[in-house]
Design a protein around this motif. Structure first.
Motif, PDB file in Angstrom:
ATOM      1  N   THR A  42      -0.305 -19.146  33.190  1.00  0.00           N
ATOM      2  CA  THR A  42       0.884 -19.990  33.206  1.00  0.00           C
ATOM      3  C   THR A  42       0.760 -21.003  32.068  1.00  0.00           C
ATOM      4  O   THR A  42      -0.274 -21.119  31.419  1.00  0.00           O
ATOM      5  CB  THR A  42       1.050 -20.720  34.543  1.00  0.00           C
ATOM      6  OG1 THR A  42      -0.098 -21.536  34.787  1.00  0.00           O
ATOM      7  CG2 THR A  42       1.204 -19.728  35.687  1.00  0.00           C
ATOM      8  N   GLY A  43       1.835 -21.735  31.810  1.00  0.00           N
ATOM      9  CA  GLY A  43       1.813 -22.711  30.728  1.00  0.00           C
ATOM     10  C   GLY A  43       1.884 -22.080  29.356  1.00  0.00           C
ATOM     11  O   GLY A  43       1.320 -22.604  28.391  1.00  0.00           O
ATOM     12  N   ILE A  44       2.596 -20.937  29.238  1.00  0.00           N
ATOM     13  CA  ILE A  44       2.771 -20.283  27.936  1.00  0.00           C
ATOM     14  C   ILE A  44       3.922 -20.991  27.223  1.00  0.00           C
ATOM     15  O   ILE A  44       5.094 -20.776  27.538  1.00  0.00           O
ATOM     16  CB  ILE A  44       3.057 -18.780  28.098  1.00  0.00           C
ATOM     17  CG1 ILE A  44       1.877 -18.101  28.807  1.00  0.00           C
ATOM     18  CG2 ILE A  44       3.310 -18.124  26.746  1.00  0.00           C
ATOM     19  CD1 ILE A  44       2.085 -16.619  29.061  1.00  0.00           C
ATOM     20  N   THR A  45       3.594 -21.852  26.295  1.00  0.00           N
ATOM     21  CA  THR A  45       4.589 -22.713  25.667  1.00  0.00           C
ATOM     22  C   THR A  45       5.078 -22.195  24.320  1.00  0.00           C
ATOM     23  O   THR A  45       5.942 -22.814  23.703  1.00  0.00           O
ATOM     24  CB  THR A  45       3.999 -24.107  25.457  1.00  0.00           C
ATOM     25  OG1 THR A  45       2.895 -24.012  24.545  1.00  0.00           O
ATOM     26  CG2 THR A  45       3.511 -24.702  26.766  1.00  0.00           C
ATOM     27  N   GLY A  46       4.504 -21.086  23.864  1.00  0.00           N
ATOM     28  CA  GLY A  46       4.814 -20.610  22.523  1.00  0.00           C
ATOM     29  C   GLY A  46       3.727 -20.962  21.531  1.00  0.00           C
ATOM     30  O   GLY A  46       3.684 -20.420  20.431  1.00  0.00           O
ATOM     31  N   GLU A  47       2.834 -21.887  21.902  1.00  0.00           N
ATOM     32  CA  GLU A  47       1.673 -22.230  21.087  1.00  0.00           C
ATOM     33  C   GLU A  47       0.548 -21.270  21.463  1.00  0.00           C
ATOM     34  O   GLU A  47       0.011 -21.298  22.569  1.00  0.00           O
ATOM     35  CB  GLU A  47       1.242 -23.681  21.351  1.00  0.00           C
ATOM     36  CG  GLU A  47      -0.117 -24.069  20.799  1.00  0.00           C
ATOM     37  CD  GLU A  47      -0.258 -23.803  19.318  1.00  0.00           C
ATOM     38  OE1 GLU A  47      -1.134 -22.994  18.939  1.00  0.00           O
ATOM     39  OE2 GLU A  47       0.527 -24.382  18.541  1.00  0.00           O
ATOM     40  N   ALA A  74       6.178 -15.850  26.414  1.00  0.00           N
ATOM     41  CA  ALA A  74       5.936 -16.411  25.082  1.00  0.00           C
ATOM     42  C   ALA A  74       7.216 -16.411  24.258  1.00  0.00           C
ATOM     43  O   ALA A  74       7.523 -17.376  23.549  1.00  0.00           O
ATOM     44  CB  ALA A  74       4.849 -15.621  24.376  1.00  0.00           C
ATOM     45  N   ALA A  75       7.982 -15.335  24.362  1.00  0.00           N
ATOM     46  CA  ALA A  75       9.232 -15.239  23.614  1.00  0.00           C
ATOM     47  C   ALA A  75      10.248 -16.268  24.109  1.00  0.00           C
ATOM     48  O   ALA A  75      10.935 -16.921  23.320  1.00  0.00           O
ATOM     49  CB  ALA A  75       9.806 -13.835  23.730  1.00  0.00           C
ATOM     50  N   ASP A  76      10.337 -16.434  25.431  1.00  0.00           N
ATOM     51  CA  ASP A  76      11.276 -17.399  26.002  1.00  0.00           C
ATOM     52  C   ASP A  76      10.917 -18.831  25.630  1.00  0.00           C
ATOM     53  O   ASP A  76      11.791 -19.700  25.550  1.00  0.00           O
ATOM     54  CB  ASP A  76      11.307 -17.273  27.522  1.00  0.00           C
ATOM     55  CG  ASP A  76      11.979 -15.989  27.978  1.00  0.00           C
ATOM     56  OD1 ASP A  76      12.622 -15.328  27.143  1.00  0.00           O
ATOM     57  OD2 ASP A  76      11.841 -15.638  29.171  1.00  0.00           O
ATOM     58  N   ALA A  77       9.605 -19.078  25.422  1.00  0.00           N
ATOM     59  CA  ALA A  77       9.163 -20.439  25.117  1.00  0.00           C
ATOM     60  C   ALA A  77       9.359 -20.812  23.658  1.00  0.00           C
ATOM     61  O   ALA A  77       9.337 -21.991  23.306  1.00  0.00           O
ATOM     62  CB  ALA A  77       7.679 -20.597  25.481  1.00  0.00           C
TER      63      ALA A  77
END
Length: 433
Positions: A42-47, A74-77
């Motif tokens: 969890t916590g996939i922010t795109g970083e 990842a894509a949504d973030a």
């Protein structure tokens, strides 16, 4: 030829991914291929560097395989302007270039090269919000069942086993949980229950913080009561530093036969969002604990292969040291002795010496011995039996009474015995009842 371990943590943020990164780098130095599996993130922010798998892949010198469910998070973030420039999100951005002397006040660590070993790093399922997985599902949807998670882990594990079989090397599998053993997974099932079908041995990363002794021991007991084995207890703690609580020393007297180890903590002043500075600090730390971690890798592999060799001898030792009931010993060979490692619901986990692997075998005589719980009931039964054993030890039954037997009797008389039974007769086994 594959030693598989679960990386448990007493809670979140105790250093599980750091330990996985350092272990993977140490194994690679020793020429041991690694399969790192992060079932839930969890916590996939795109970083990219905030994903545990990215850090492990960097330390290992391998690619990070982000499966579609986690790649969707990842894509949504990612910002909409960035999304248009990315046609696929099956893998994270490539590692940054080697650090320059100006990026850190410390001397640059040894450069990492891409490993030629058949190693693999995979993140299976993921969500954007940095919360417990069951809450992430409530907030974002895209729920996954326990069975889907188990099958995905099995697939990664099986693919790595096939690669190891072709490489003629021993291999190391690390399966890192999210949070602690009693943290809920995506469906709400606790991780210690969710991973029970595998019953891989594990190492527990404990807490060096105030309150960490209690939390670590609670995690240890919650893992062991479900039938898992633990080999090591690790703490990121410098016992020589002023102000350190020395939790490892205190835990050592309460954790036998586990090997309790302190590993120097990472001296970090940055976060994953700081990019290169953060990676420099990670690299320096991994290098600083490499000798300790190489020793740990050797112990994990040795522990696995010692167990395999011991199991190979169990059938012969059994025939030479005791009599089997309900069996004719004349002509009985070691090949006819079934080596049972554990039970998972309706099936035993049986060691197949011809394949050198554990295989499920349906317990067809369970009804004879009145043994019929599924895996979830088996776990509950283990906890209840543990409670009863701790409370009562052994109580001989004739002319005695206690609360559990009365409660069981009431349930039997008002349940299956309703309308016809007045008394319950208890026997110690199904054959003499």
């Amino acid at each position: 030829r594959v030693a598989s371990y679960i990386v448990w943590g007493s809670n979140t943020n105790v250093g599980k991914s750091l330990v996985s990164s350092a272990l993977s780098a140490a194994a690679s130095k020793l020429g041991v291929p690694v399969c790192y599996i992060k079932p839930i993130q969890t916590g996939i922010t795109g970083e990219a560097w905030e994903m545990d798998g990215t850090k492990v892949a960097h330390s290992l010198g391998a690619a990070h395989n982000i499966l579609p469910h986690a790649a969707r998070a990842a894509a949504d973030a990612m910002p909409s302007t960035t999304k248009t420039n990315h046609a696929s999100h099956q893998s994270p951005p490539p590692p940054p270039p080697p650090p320059s002397p100006s990026s850190s006040s410390k001397p640059p660590p040894p450069s990492r090269t891409i490993t030629l070993l058949p190693s693999r790093v995979s993140t299976l399922f993921g969500w954007k919000n940095p919360v417990s997985p069951h809450l992430a599902v409530e907030m974002e949807g895209r729920g996954v069942s326990d069975e889907e998670i188990v099958r995905a882990i099995e697939h990664e594990h099986s693919c790595f086993q096939d690669e190891i079989a072709r490489s003629d090397r021993p291999g190391l599998v690390l399966i890192e949980i999210a949070g602690g053993p009693l943290s809920p997974g995506p469906s709400g099932t606790l991780f210690a229950d969710l991973l029970r079908p595998f019953r891989f041995p594990g190492l527990l990363v404990g807490s060096a913080e105030l309150g960490g002794i209690s939390g670590t021991l609670c995690a240890k007991e919650s893992i062991e009561i479900r039938g898992f084995d633990l080999s090591h207890l690790l703490l990121l703690e410098d016992g020589k530093r002023t102000g350190t609580l020395n939790n490892a020393e205190a835990l050592g007297s309460h954790s036998s036969p586990l090997r309790v180890r302190s590993v120097l903590p990472i001296d970090s002043t940055s976060s994953a969002s700081d990019g290169q500075v953060y990676i420099d600090e990670l690299d320096h730390w991994v290098e600083s604990v490499s000798k300790d971690m190489e020793q740990l890798v050797v112990e994990l592999l040795d522990g696995h292969f010692e167990k395999v060799l011991a199991m190979e001898r169990y059938p012969e030792e059994a025939l030479q040291s005791f009599w089997y009931p309900f069996a004719q010993h004349k002509g009985l060979s070691a090949d006819q002795v079934t080596l049972i490692d554990s039970r998972e619901g309706d099936s035993f986990s049986v060691y197949d010496r011809s394949k050198a692997s554990f295989e499920p075998k349906f317990d067809s005589c369970a009804s004879w011995w009145t043994q019929g719980p599924d895996l979830s009931m088996q776990i509950e039964m283990g906890k209840k039996v543990g409670y009863a054993a701790s409370r009562y030890g052994h109580v001989i039954f004739p002319t005695n009474v206690h609360e559990p037997v009365l409660e069981c009797t009431r349930n039997l008389l008002t349940g299956p015995g309703m309308g016809w039974a007045q008394r319950v007769f208890y026997s110690d086994n199904g054959s003499t009842a």
